[in-house]
Design a protein around this motif. Structure first.
Motif, short mmCIF file in Angstrom:
data_model
loop_
_atom_site.label_atom_id
_atom_site.label_comp_id
_atom_site.label_asym_id
_atom_site.label_seq_id
_atom_site.Cartn_x
_atom_site.Cartn_y
_atom_site.Cartn_z
N ALA A 79 43.01 53.29 26.88
CA ALA A 79 44.39 53.22 27.36
C ALA A 79 44.44 53.43 28.87
CB ALA A 79 45.23 54.26 26.64
N ALA A 80 43.65 54.37 29.37
CA ALA A 80 43.64 54.63 30.81
C ALA A 80 43.04 53.46 31.57
CB ALA A 80 42.85 55.91 31.10
N ASN A 81 41.95 52.90 31.06
CA ASN A 81 41.31 51.77 31.73
C ASN A 81 42.17 50.51 31.66
OD1 ASN A 81 39.06 53.11 32.65
ND2 ASN A 81 37.74 52.50 30.96
N ALA A 82 42.98 50.39 30.61
CA ALA A 82 43.85 49.21 30.51
C ALA A 82 44.81 49.15 31.69
CB ALA A 82 44.63 49.26 29.20
N LEU A 83 45.36 50.30 32.06
CA LEU A 83 46.27 50.34 33.20
C LEU A 83 45.56 49.96 34.49
CD1 LEU A 83 48.23 53.61 32.33
CD2 LEU A 83 48.94 51.24 31.93
N LEU A 84 44.35 50.49 34.67
CA LEU A 84 43.58 50.17 35.87
C LEU A 84 43.26 48.68 35.94
CD1 LEU A 84 41.05 53.16 35.82
CD2 LEU A 84 43.00 52.88 37.36
N TRP A 85 42.80 48.12 34.81
CA TRP A 85 42.39 46.71 34.76
C TRP A 85 43.57 45.80 35.04
CZ3 TRP A 85 37.30 45.18 33.07
CH2 TRP A 85 37.12 43.80 32.95
N GLN A 86 44.66 46.04 34.34
CA GLN A 86 45.81 45.16 34.48
C GLN A 86 46.42 45.24 35.87
OE1 GLN A 86 47.89 46.67 31.10
NE2 GLN A 86 46.77 45.38 29.65
N ASP A 87 46.38 46.41 36.49
CA ASP A 87 46.88 46.54 37.85
C ASP A 87 45.97 45.83 38.83
OD1 ASP A 87 48.68 47.84 39.86
OD2 ASP A 87 46.79 48.74 40.48
N HIS A 88 44.64 45.97 38.63
CA HIS A 88 43.68 45.40 39.56
C HIS A 88 43.61 43.87 39.48
CE1 HIS A 88 40.24 45.57 42.25
NE2 HIS A 88 39.55 44.81 41.42
N PHE A 89 43.71 43.34 38.26
CA PHE A 89 43.50 41.91 38.07
C PHE A 89 44.75 41.10 37.80
CE2 PHE A 89 39.23 43.58 36.76
CZ PHE A 89 38.50 42.96 37.74
N ARG A 90 45.93 41.75 37.82
CA ARG A 90 47.12 40.98 37.50
C ARG A 90 47.36 39.88 38.54
NH1 ARG A 90 49.86 45.76 39.44
NH2 ARG A 90 51.18 45.28 41.25
N PRO A 91 47.93 38.76 38.11
CA PRO A 91 48.14 37.64 39.02
C PRO A 91 48.91 38.06 40.26
CG PRO A 91 48.59 36.99 36.77
CD PRO A 91 48.39 38.47 36.75
N GLY A 92 48.53 37.46 41.37
CA GLY A 92 49.22 37.72 42.63
C GLY A 92 48.53 38.70 43.51
N LEU A 93 47.52 39.43 42.96
CA LEU A 93 46.80 40.40 43.79
C LEU A 93 45.54 39.77 44.36
CD1 LEU A 93 47.06 43.73 41.80
CD2 LEU A 93 48.44 42.92 43.71
#
Length: 393
Positions: free
Chosen positions: A379-393
């Motif tokens: 759950a913690a890594n999901a937040l990191l991953w989605q923030d780091h790789f979400r479109p637009g970054l």
């Protein structure tokens, strides 16, 4: 026999016949990069005598990970950390290979629905069909990932076409219901894998090890069974790969895991014996090897050329060295009073974390506690991953 070097078709030499088989170690930083714990863990395996270590589930892109603790080699972030990992994992003349993968329908959520050969909506797994343009882009994506892996010190790659992930889904008549160039006959369902192999080989050149992991059986009704898997072995014999890694099972609801079965001894040796008649490529298999004598017998019989050890090396990272010295030491596997779904795997995952963090591991807690820890970290890594790789970054 265990200590005999193996020369691969590309010319690379593995110093003995024991490999650390691929496991999803869940030790990435949540952004696709290695950690200090991963560096220490793979250093332990290299120092313990394994001829080669495979990093399980190294993603060719961040959009379809098997786990938020996976590594990602395209895009390649923190190359200095990857280089530190490969430096640690190649001590003692050990090889270090990246298992290149794409989870397909089994991907954890990142952005948008999962992509698969055909649309799927069953038992909580939802995926949309990949477009022809998306499929055509995959060989180049695998080739770029392989080049990136080589650039940071990996000494080989394995193309993951087993365990129910994307390339296994394309191979399987159960999950591939396409009616275009990649669906229908077995030959068309294998086309994507063969194109990926050719692209990877062209990218990395003739002297770099390229392996493929396949299923002997999906252990799912309607999936790949032995006859079709043997036909695939014959196709692979005509490619420029260096090793065929034989496994089985799929992480889909209803599929039995080989490691949770009742079969005593190595799981896939019978299939390997049949495969030997269809290929001159080196063969490797993992699963069920618990005693030195089992490994020696498998090699002496000619069924396989490499022995893969996974959970045994989570219990004792120095087991290859002990087997080479014929010390008589064998690994004692734990017995669990309860085995909730995913619990045993979580227990071993926690042990890998202990080894990577402390260099040693205790007897371990319950599988229930391990599941809690693994799910909390996911759950913690999901937040990191989605923030780091979400479109637009």
């Amino acid at each position: 026999m265990l200590d005999k070097p193996l020369r691969l078709p590309c010319g690379a030499v593995l110093k003995n016949r024991i490999a650390k088989a691929a496991m999803s170690d869940d030790l990435g930083d949540g952004r696709g990069a290695p950690t200090d714990a991963q560096q220490q863990l793979y250093g332990l395996w290299a120092g313990g005598g394994a001829a080669m270590s495979l990093v399980g589930e190294v993603q060719i892109a961040p959009w379809a990970p098997e786990n938020y603790g996976n590594l990602v080699v395209e895009p390649l972030s923190a190359p200095e950390r990857f280089r530190a990992l490969s430096d640690a994992a190649t001590i003692n003349d050990s090889h270090f290979w990246a298992q290149l993968g794409h989870a397909g329908a089994l991907a954890v959520p990142v952005s948008g629905p999962a992509k698969a050969p055909s649309a799927l909506d069953v038992s909580g797994i939802h995926a949309v069909e990949m477009t022809a343009t998306e499929v055509r882009a995959l060989p180049a994506a695998y080739a770029k990932a392989a080049l990136n892996a080589r650039s940071v010190g990996f000494t080989g790659v394995e193309i993951h076409a087993a365990h129910g992930f994307l390339l296994n889904q394309f191979l399987s008549p159960l999950f591939n219901r396409r009616n275009d160039d990649w669906g229908g006959s077995h030959e068309r369902r294998a086309r994507l894998l063969l194109d990926i192999i050719a692209s990877v080989r062209t990218a990395v050149g003739p002297g770099f090890p390229v392996a493929v992991k396949i299923n002997a059986t999906d252990q799912l009704a309607g999936g790949i069974e032995e006859t079709e898997a043997l036909d695939l072995v014959k196709m692979l014999d005509e490619t420029d790969i260096d090793l065929i890694d034989i496994s089985g099972g799929a992480y889909f609801p209803g599929a039995a895991a080989a490691s949770d079965g009742t079969k005593a001894g190595p799981y896939f040796l019978d299939f390997a014996r049949s495969a030997r008649a269809r290929t001159g490529k080196p063969l490797m298999t993992a699963g069920g090897f618990k005693k030195r004598a089992e490994a020696e017998e498998a090699l002496l019989s000619g069924a396989v050329d490499m022995i893969g050890l996974a959970r045994a090396l989570a219990l004792d990272p120095r087991l290859p060295d002990k087997w080479m010295r014929k010390s008589g030491d064998e690994t004692v596997f734990p017995r669990f009073s309860s085995t909730p779904p995913g619990g045993v795997t979580a227990w071993y995952t926690q042990r890998l974390r202990q080894l990577g963090t402390h260099g040693t591991a205790d007897e371990g807690g319950s599988v229930e506690d391990a599941l809690i820890q693994v799910n909390r970290r996911k759950a913690a890594n999901a937040l990191l991953w989605q923030d780091h790789f979400r479109p637009g970054l």
